[in-house]
Design a protein around this motif. Sequence first.
Motif, PDB file in Angstrom:
ATOM      1  N   ASN A   1       0.854  -1.182   0.000  1.00  0.00           N
ATOM      2  CA  ASN A   1       0.000   0.000   0.000  1.00  0.00           C
ATOM      3  C   ASN A   1       0.889   1.232   0.000  1.00  0.00           C
TER       4      ASN A   1
ATOM      5  N   ASN B   1      -6.279  -0.385   3.851  1.00  0.00           N
ATOM      6  CA  ASN B   1      -6.928  -0.233   2.551  1.00  0.00           C
ATOM      7  C   ASN B   1      -7.971   0.880   2.627  1.00  0.00           C
TER       8      ASN B   1
ATOM      9  N   ASN C   1      -4.929  -0.452  -3.649  1.00  0.00           N
ATOM     10  CA  ASN C   1      -5.683  -0.596  -2.403  1.00  0.00           C
ATOM     11  C   ASN C   1      -5.800   0.693  -1.603  1.00  0.00           C
TER      12      ASN C   1
END
Length: 231
Positions: A29, A92, A128
């Motif tokens: 991420n 996320n 994400n």
Amino acid sequence: MRKINKNSRRGIVNLFADFILTRIDKKENSIIQVTDCESFMVIHGQTTSKDVLDMDKVKTDFFEWFGDILDEVGVEKINTLDIIRYNQEIENIEKGWVNVSKDVFVEEDEPIHELSVSSEFPYGYSLNCGRLMTYYSHYIFNHMYSLMGVDNLKFYFTKEEDEDEDLKIKIVSNSNYNKDIVKSLVLDVFSFDLTEFNEYVKDYDLLQDILFPGKDKPYTKQDKLEHVIVF
């Protein structure tokens, strides 16, 4: 999503943000924001990755890949201040309002004057971190705009459920169809399974969003049209 002219200051910072993102493992991420302050660029961001980027190498590669665009804009060199934070905890992003339209990328008016220019969502954001959610919202609308008779709408994406175990999504549009009917149809047809949807886009080159906004995208495919019916 905003259509960015790649041959502009705004285009360079957004392209550079996405380019830096491609140097980080897709499984991580990451959020990267590049700000052009004229004499230097600030590279701000955070990522779950532990692997620190060699920004000099990244800049060299960027010039090799996009020298023609940089020449067009008049960029001869890039001085950078790198303040990316690594090994961060980043959840996320799967909740928020998304503006969707028949034309996925929409031109917006430029400010009269700016001292600095920053990259903006979704450029520089990994899948994400809201990008996949945004793609999925466009995927849904690309099935719906003809039926609803609208060219754009605001969509609230969420995985949260109400007391009836229905997702608490919201749809704001000027369609003649009752909003509850539209919402019910969306919930019936689309699973909102972003892990499953990731299979559509996992091999997609994110740089294509800014380089070739007019080309077909994997997130605009219409594979559920036969189910989009209102009785």
